[in-house]
Design an enzyme around this catalytic site. Structure first.
Site, PDB file in Angstrom:
ATOM      1  N   ASP A  81       0.797  -7.817 -39.806  1.00 27.37           N
ATOM      2  CA  ASP A  81      -0.365  -8.705 -39.736  1.00 27.37           C
ATOM      3  C   ASP A  81      -0.268  -9.616 -38.511  1.00 27.37           C
ATOM      4  OD1 ASP A  81      -2.406 -10.516 -40.078  1.00 27.37           O
ATOM      5  OD2 ASP A  81      -1.608 -11.404 -41.924  1.00 27.37           O
ATOM      6  N   GLU A 141      21.379 -20.879 -17.300  1.00 28.45           N
ATOM      7  CA  GLU A 141      22.467 -21.704 -17.840  1.00 28.45           C
ATOM      8  C   GLU A 141      21.874 -22.550 -18.964  1.00 28.45           C
ATOM      9  OE1 GLU A 141      24.091 -24.031 -14.692  1.00 28.45           O
ATOM     10  OE2 GLU A 141      24.596 -22.317 -13.433  1.00 28.45           O
ATOM     11  N   GLU A 164      21.779 -24.930 -21.909  1.00 31.07           N
ATOM     12  CA  GLU A 164      22.539 -25.970 -22.593  1.00 31.07           C
ATOM     13  C   GLU A 164      21.989 -26.171 -24.004  1.00 31.07           C
ATOM     14  OE1 GLU A 164      23.433 -28.477 -18.456  1.00 31.07           O
ATOM     15  OE2 GLU A 164      21.889 -29.172 -19.861  1.00 31.07           O
ATOM     16  N   GLU A 180      29.372 -30.134 -22.375  1.00 30.56           N
ATOM     17  CA  GLU A 180      28.503 -30.681 -21.329  1.00 30.56           C
ATOM     18  C   GLU A 180      28.582 -32.214 -21.303  1.00 30.56           C
ATOM     19  OE1 GLU A 180      26.610 -30.737 -18.824  1.00 30.56           O
ATOM     20  OE2 GLU A 180      26.716 -28.647 -18.215  1.00 30.56           O
ATOM     21  N   GLU A 216      27.450 -25.851 -23.142  1.00 30.27           N
ATOM     22  CA  GLU A 216      26.818 -24.828 -22.308  1.00 30.27           C
ATOM     23  C   GLU A 216      27.636 -23.551 -22.387  1.00 30.27           C
ATOM     24  OE1 GLU A 216      25.454 -25.976 -18.369  1.00 30.27           O
ATOM     25  OE2 GLU A 216      26.335 -24.146 -17.521  1.00 30.27           O
ATOM     26  N   HIS A 248      19.168 -24.416 -16.065  1.00 35.28           N
ATOM     27  CA  HIS A 248      19.119 -24.057 -14.646  1.00 35.28           C
ATOM     28  C   HIS A 248      19.076 -22.535 -14.543  1.00 35.28           C
ATOM     29  CE1 HIS A 248      21.692 -27.950 -14.347  1.00 35.28           C
ATOM     30  NE2 HIS A 248      20.415 -28.228 -14.503  1.00 35.28           N
ATOM     31  N   ARG A 279      21.699 -32.127  -6.611  1.00 38.02           N
ATOM     32  CA  ARG A 279      21.309 -31.666  -7.934  1.00 38.02           C
ATOM     33  C   ARG A 279      20.078 -32.378  -8.486  1.00 38.02           C
ATOM     34  NH1 ARG A 279      25.623 -28.599 -10.522  1.00 38.02           N
ATOM     35  NH2 ARG A 279      27.225 -28.264  -8.963  1.00 38.02           N
ATOM     36  N   GLU A 282      18.663 -21.431  -7.261  1.00 40.91           N
ATOM     37  CA  GLU A 282      18.783 -21.984  -8.605  1.00 40.91           C
ATOM     38  C   GLU A 282      17.619 -22.940  -8.855  1.00 40.91           C
ATOM     39  OE1 GLU A 282      21.883 -24.778 -11.197  1.00 40.91           O
ATOM     40  OE2 GLU A 282      22.037 -24.651  -9.023  1.00 40.91           O
ATOM     41  N   ARG A 290      16.219 -25.569 -11.041  1.00 38.75           N
ATOM     42  CA  ARG A 290      16.906 -26.461 -11.965  1.00 38.75           C
ATOM     43  C   ARG A 290      15.970 -27.152 -12.965  1.00 38.75           C
ATOM     44  NH1 ARG A 290      21.935 -27.848 -10.935  1.00 38.75           N
ATOM     45  NH2 ARG A 290      21.703 -30.004 -11.642  1.00 38.75           N
TER      46      ARG A 290
END
Length: 470
Positions: free
Chosen positions: A51, A130, A132, A212, A220, A269, A339, A358, A360
């Site tokens: 359904d 990555e 977390e 972390e 992580e 990330h 970062r 990457e 982030r």
């Protein structure tokens, strides 16, 4: 595996049941089980009916019949069920036309991979998230017309230093000091190891696991990169395994981006690279050792980041993490080491095969099939249109003067803002029919009605702290 090989595998493993799984639109795994005798080679073409009107964001009641067709290549044995159970991930199809369903997230991911190949730019998009998460010991919450509250707790929570624990032995990570302490400060080493080893038993390659930054069990576990569709499937196994290992041990795992006030939020990330004929395309002699193609890819992400956030950061809670002035990657810029930039170029290895970008900003509340597909589409748009990402942001963002900081755009400040950006900027997602207009419209409508409006209409507990005595 072929369908025939799946049946042989099930027999070898002593399977008694088959669990068919698929993803709903917001991002939760759904399933039902059938006896093994109900699975035949024909099942991999004919599928199983269900359904579709009972699945969030899918069919109306007058067109509810849908098919889920198992993919033989996804066959694995479930590591938790008491009865030996074969698990197959399925694709959703219309029972009348036989066409893949436009709102099936896995179908979107398949079309994204096909579109990449059709462009001639590359043949494989590798994704490495990555993800977390928090491990809590207890969670309680309620939201009614006259009451709204939540409470989470953890033996690791710094707020429990004075709690009677008969005895309280201390060793609780302070706020923002949970990165890499050894036991007894880190109380979840064995639990994370069980999660990691269970993933490896399923054939999911894991690179590392660790505590972390935040107090109260933030953690992580990093999966090794894989092609987009495979990683999307793996992310669902990842969440399933972590939740069930924790549950079995009397804990609970959440992928909410911001379950705690005053400490680090939970991100995902996401590393991206494109390869062609076995060769990486993002390595070169430009900034930080990347190629022009990689810089254009970064340009595509930065250009479309506000719209991307509707898929990569798809909850109202996501924007409790994406707050300017903190470590959160809200600045729409790129850097090799900064970062706080939304795109980073990792510098751990000089190998061309390790060169990637990457992104982030994303968090693990996302639907991986949709988020990874949207990221790839932004990357391809940047490459196709040679989008210049501008100059890298290598300065300390916290020391920039206000006039310079004002020139750096930011990620959306709310889900409502991200959905508005998606409404205005989604042509790049429609290429190759990867995302359909219907799918995008439903995403915006569902998120607005069921999440944005639902949160905006309710009093917040902190508002009583601020305003009750006015």
């Amino acid at each position: 595996m072929t369908p025939k090989e799946v049946l042989e595998f099930a027999k070898e493993q002593g399977a008694k049941e088959v669990d068919i799984r698929f993803m709903d639109y917001p991002g939760l795994w759904q399933h039902f089980s059938v006896p093994l005798c109900e699975l035949s080679e024909d099942s991999f073409e004919e599928g199983f009916g269900f359904d579709g009107s009972s699945i969030r964001g899918w069919q109306p009641i007058n067109a509810s019949d849908m098919l889920v067709v198992p993919d033989a290549s996804t066959a694995l044995m479930d590591p938790f069920f008491a009865s030996p159970t074969l698990v197959l991930i399925g694709d959703i199809k219309d029972p009348i036309t036989g066409e893949p369903y436009s709102r099936d997230p896995r179908n979107v991911a398949k079309k994204a991979e096909a579109y990449l190949k059709s462009t001639g730019i590359g043949d494989t998009a590798f994704i490495g998230p990555e993800a977390e998460f928090f491990i809590f010991d207890n969670v309680q919450f309620e939201s009614a017309s006259n009451v709204s509250y939540y409470e989470v707790d953890s033996v690791e929570g710094i707020w429990n230093t004075a709690r009677p624990e008969e005895p309280n032995l201390g060793y609780k990570p302070r706020h923002k000091q949970g990165y890499f302490p050894v036991p007894p400060m880190d109380k979840f080493q064995d639990l994370r190891s069980e999660m990691m080893l269970t993933l490896e038993q399923l054939g999911i390659a894991v690179e590392c696991q660790h505590h972390e930054v935040a107090t109260a069990g933030q953690a992580e576990i990093d999966m090794r990169f894989a092609p987009l569709l495979k990683m999307s499937d793996q992310l669902m196994w990842f969440k399933y395994v972590l939740k069930n290992v924790a549950y079995k041990a009397g804990h609970t795992v959440t992928f909410m981006p911001k379950p705690l006030y005053g400490d680090n939020g939970t991100g995902m990330h996401t590393h991206v690279s494109i390869w062609k004929d076995g060769q990486p395309l993002f390595a070169g002699d430009k900034y930080a050792g990347v190629s022009d193609i990689a810089l254009y890819a970064i340009g595509g992400i930065l250009k479309h980041c506000k719209a991307l956030c509707a898929f990569t950061n798809p909850t109202t809670n996501s924007y409790k993490r994406l707050v300017p002035g903190y470590e959160a990657p809200v600045n729409l810029a790129y850097s090799s080491r900064n970062r706080s930039a939304s795109v980073r170029i990792p510098m751990y290895s000089s190998s061309p095969k390790a060169k990637r970008i990457e992104f982030r900003t994303p968090d693990p509340s996302c639907n991986g099939y949709l988020a990874f597909s949207a990221i790839l589409m932004a990357v391809l748009d940047g490459i196709q249109n040679k989008v210049d990402p501008g100059q890298p942001l290598d300065k300390d963002i916290y020391s920039l003067p206000p006039e310079e900081l004002a020139n750096i755009p930011s990620a959306p400040g709310s889900l409502q803002e991200a959905l508005a950006a998606l409404k205005e900027d989604h042509d790049f997602l429609l290429k190759g029919d990867v995302f359909t207009q219907d799918a995008i419209d439903m995403w915006i409508d569902y998120k607005t009605e069921n999440e944005v409006d639902a949160v905006n209409l309710r009093p917040h507990p902190h508002e009583f702290m601020l305003y009750y005595d006015i």
